[in-house]
Design a protein around this motif. Structure first.
Motif, mmCIF file in Angstrom:
data_model
loop_
_atom_site.group_PDB
_atom_site.id
_atom_site.type_symbol
_atom_site.label_atom_id
_atom_site.label_comp_id
_atom_site.label_asym_id
_atom_site.label_seq_id
_atom_site.Cartn_x
_atom_site.Cartn_y
_atom_site.Cartn_z
ATOM 1 N N LEU A 698 0.835 -1.208 0.000
ATOM 2 C CA LEU A 698 0.000 0.000 0.000
ATOM 3 C C LEU A 698 0.866 1.252 0.000
ATOM 4 N N HIS A 699 1.966 1.179 0.740
ATOM 5 C CA HIS A 699 2.885 2.313 0.761
ATOM 6 C C HIS A 699 3.464 2.580 -0.624
ATOM 7 N N TYR A 700 3.890 1.502 -1.303
ATOM 8 C CA TYR A 700 4.445 1.661 -2.648
ATOM 9 C C TYR A 700 3.388 2.171 -3.630
ATOM 10 N N LEU A 701 2.156 1.732 -3.436
ATOM 11 C CA LEU A 701 1.086 2.196 -4.320
ATOM 12 C C LEU A 701 0.847 3.687 -4.143
ATOM 13 N N GLU A 702 0.871 4.163 -2.880
ATOM 14 C CA GLU A 702 0.677 5.599 -2.645
ATOM 15 C C GLU A 702 1.843 6.392 -3.226
ATOM 16 N N GLN A 703 3.066 5.860 -3.078
ATOM 17 C CA GLN A 703 4.223 6.531 -3.689
ATOM 18 C C GLN A 703 4.062 6.621 -5.205
#
Length: 762
Positions: A698-703
């Motif tokens: 999820l963090h990578y998706l937001e980035q």
């Protein structure tokens, strides 16, 4: 006389410069291709680039020299010094310098089929070498556009024969000859070389027959050249490559004469007279009887006389019958020498000569009553077959007729070592003209003057002199430079190698003969390897088949540095055509992992366009035991492995590879959307990720959402990938694609949220 070369003249010193064109005196030769190398090619031993990207530079250099004339010299390579650029002026002027032992000059040659130059340090000419002939001898430079097409096939067939002779499986070279011949290796060698010389003769005759079937006028010069080849080669086969050196040569010379001197025309003329209604009254009847006798065709003479009996007056029949009887009773000359065979033959010949003399006395006593001239012709016929040299010289039309007739009828048991006396006798009536290459060379070889013969041959073609010196060295007929009293250093070559080197270079200038050229070079112990290292890099790597042949050749001759260089050249070409799979294979063969790392980004970009990716197995072979290759290679390898795991349905391992792809220092953020697209099946399998993994995703998706906002690179990558994989063939407009990307983000976010919720509820 027929021993090693120094036997004919112990003071002789051989000048290799006789075999080069002299710019001052030779006819104008258009410079085919000469130029200097660009600076980045001035390296050797596999470190040089191919120069295949510099064709324009070479083309400009060549265009400036098209009308120039050059001093065509051999190009011995000085391996101890680096290659340096050379101007045409250096080449042109080098022929006029007087070199000291320390002098060298730089020379270059440009291969016309690839526009690649090779620069060499040319060997100097020692001051001790003196000219052997006052006149110059010239070597023909191949202009393939003017060479008869059949010559190409001839070169190929004889090259295969040469490779058979010098190949590793030949007992003459692989050390097994002595074991297979019960220790009699010398006899085996003589027999083997005789067989090879005879096979070369067969190849020449086959080519000559092919030429005779082509009646076009433009083939006349090629026919003349090959007639010269056949005459010289077959003569040397008889003189130098026979296994029985003491055997009489008369019968072999008869065969040689009728093969090389219009034997077909003679046969035609004979048949024309035989089928004449009244052959005896034919104006050329006795002329052809004499010609047939001079050429050793006594059986044909008896046939011709037998036909003449049918129409001659009755009183003459007895004379003709007696003449036929004398011809038929002529003793058969032995083929293999032995003391007993020679003694037996000489006894029979002595008795036969008495019969001839008795018949001659009978004719001379009746000459006054001869009204038709028959007795006179019969006497001349008897004088010819009994070896009367004045009669032979009288009816001979050329020196070869005379030499053969004297050998056959005057001294039939003559061996090779006694031939010189006959040749010098014939010289008085039929001197050799300098313009007649064939006669000049044949005379020299008959006298045992090997180097003079080679000088004459050198004016014809590299093929003849290269293959002659090759066999002559193997039968120990050529002296070394040191034995001739010539200066020798590490770069000097022997006579045989000199001609092989230059013949190989002429072959290399044709696109289909380079493999044969390299094999010829491999047999040259002094400079062959240096030439091979240079020339093998000049073959254009235009297709994978040629590259494969080049690599096989490099492996065959242990050209390891050149092998790697050609792999790098071929890989670079594959990169230009976007064939990255082939490029990686070539880099792998060259052990050039750094170059694979360098093109990793290009491989990934090409994957987005064509949807094809190099396999993880091939990438792992390149990586070997290394933990990390660095750069984009690690990302490429992990992504290829991810694709394989997804195809195999191993979601757990695929999930871990996905996380590693995001965490890599070399991770390409513009490729993250592709990772999420490929990972969609994983988000439906709750066992693929744990809670921490899901939070990371999820963090990578937001980035990614932040990075891609307003960044066209992300948009273009997704667009290319969707188009290459045909995820939605109906989404052609940018508006449709943008909507799809937004939907994609939401779908990924929803899938990750579902997995996270599943973890909380579990």
């Amino acid at each position: 006389m027929f021993g090693k070369s120094k036997n004919f003249n112990s003071k002789f010193q051989f000048d290799l410069s006789q075999f080069t064109n002299n710019v001052e005196t030779s006819p104008g030769i258009t410079l085919p291709n000469f130029g200097s190398l660009p600076p980045d090619l001035n390296q050797v031993n596999g470190n040089a680039h191919s120069g295949r990207d510099n064709n324009e530079t070479f083309a400009q250099a060549g265009s400036q020299l098209n009308e120039a004339h050059f001093n065509f010299k051999p190009l011995p390579l000085n391996t101890s010094q680096n290659i340096e650029p050379a101007s045409f002026a250096t080449l042109h002027n080098s022929g006029h310098n007087s070199f000291t032992p320390k002098d060298t000059f730089t020379t270059a040659t440009l291969n016309p089929i690839s526009s690649q130059a090779a620069v060499f340090k040319a060997a100097k000419y020692p001051k001790e070498i003196r000219a052997h002939h006052s006149k110059d001898a010239f070597i023909t430079v191949h202009d393939w556009s003017k060479v008869y097409p059949g010559r190409l096939a001839f070169y190929e067939s004889t090259a295969k024969l040469f490779e058979n002779l010098h190949g590793p499986n030949n007992k003459l070279h692989n050390g097994t000859g002595k074991r297979h011949t019960n220790g009699n290796l010398k006899s085996y060698k003589q027999d083997a070389l005789h067989a090879y010389a005879s096979e070369y003769t067969t190849k020449l005759i086959e080519y000559q027959k092919h030429l005779n079937q082509d009646v076009r006028k433009e083939v006349d010069q090629e026919r003349k050249t090959i007639r010269t080849f056949v005459a010289i080669w077959h003569l040397c086969e008889i003189l130098y490559f026979q296994n029985d050196k003491e055997a009489p040569i008369a019968k072999k010379f008869v065969e040689w004469l009728n093969l090389t001197d219009k034997s077909g025309l003679l046969k035609y003329d004979t048949q024309r007279i035989i089928h004449h209604p009244d052959p005896y009254s034919h104006p050329d009847f006795w002329e052809f009887v004499y010609k047939l006798i001079l050429r050793g065709q006594t059986q044909v003479v008896t046939t011709l006389l037998g036909h003449a009996i049918k129409t001659i007056p009755a009183p003459s029949i007895k004379i003709i019958n007696e003449l036929i009887s004398i011809l038929n009773s002529m003793p058969e000359l032995f083929s293999h020498y032995s003391a007993s065979a020679e003694t037996k033959y000489m006894k029979k010949r002595s008795k036969w000569l008495k019969d001839v003399e008795h018949f001659k006395l009978t004719l001379q006593g009746s000459a006054q009553t001869d009204q038709t001239g028959l007795f006179s012709h019969a006497l001349d016929t008897l004088n010819l077959i009994s070896g009367d040299r004045n009669t032979i010289m009288k009816y001979s039309s050329n020196r070869n007729d005379a030499v053969v007739a004297i050998l056959l009828y005057s001294c039939p048991s003559t061996a090779r070592r006694e031939l010189a006396d006959v040749v010098r006798l014939v010289d008085k009536t039929f001197p050799v003209h300098a313009s007649d290459t064939s006669a000049e060379a044949c005379r020299a070889f008959m006298l045992g003057e090997i180097y003079e013969g080679i000088v004459a041959c050198a004016s014809e073609d590299w093929w003849l002199v290269a293959h002659l010196t090759d066999l002559m060295e193997m039968v120990d007929l050529l002296e070394t430079r040191s034995n001739l009293g010539l200066m020798v250093d590490e770069n000097d070559v022997e006579l045989r190698e000199y001609f092989i080197l230059n013949y190989a270079q002429s072959l290399f200038s044709h696109g289909s003969l380079w493999e044969h050229a390299l094999f010829y070079l491999s047999t040259c112990p002094t400079q062959g390897l240096s030439w091979m290292r240079e020339l093998v890099l000049r073959v254009p790597t235009t297709d994978d088949v040629t590259v494969s042949r080049l690599l096989d050749t490099c492996q065959r001759f242990h050209l390891d540095d050149q092998y790697k260089t050609i792999c790098r050249i071929a890989a670079k070409g594959s990169v230009k055509t976007k064939n990255f799979t082939q490029a990686v294979k070539y880099y792998q063969k060259a052990n050039d992992t750094a170059s694979v790392v360098g093109i990793s980004d290009q491989i990934l970009d090409a994957y987005l366009v064509c949807g094809e990716l190099i396999t993880a197995k091939e990438l792992m072979e390149i990586k070997g035991n290394s933990d990390s290759m660095g750069g984009s290679f690690d990302f490429l390898l992990l992504y290829a492995q991810l694709r394989d795991l997804l195809a195999e349905g191993d979601h757990a391992a695929a999930g871990q590879h996905l996380l590693r792809l995001f965490n890599l220092p070399s991770s390409r953020t513009d490729f993250w959307p592709i990772l999420f697209i490929d990972a969609l099946p994983l988000f439906q399998d709750h066992a693929s990720f744990n809670q921490d993994d899901t939070f990371q995703l999820l963090h990578y998706l937001e980035q990614l959402t932040v990075f891609s906002r307003g960044n066209s690179a992300y948009f273009k990558n997704i667009q290319r990938y969707i188009q290459s994989t045909r995820i939605d063939s109906l989404s052609d407009t940018e508006h449709d694609l943008a909507d799809m990307i937004d939907t994609f983000y939401e779908t990924v976010r929803f899938g990750l949220t579902r997995m996270l919720a599943h973890e909380f509820l579990a």
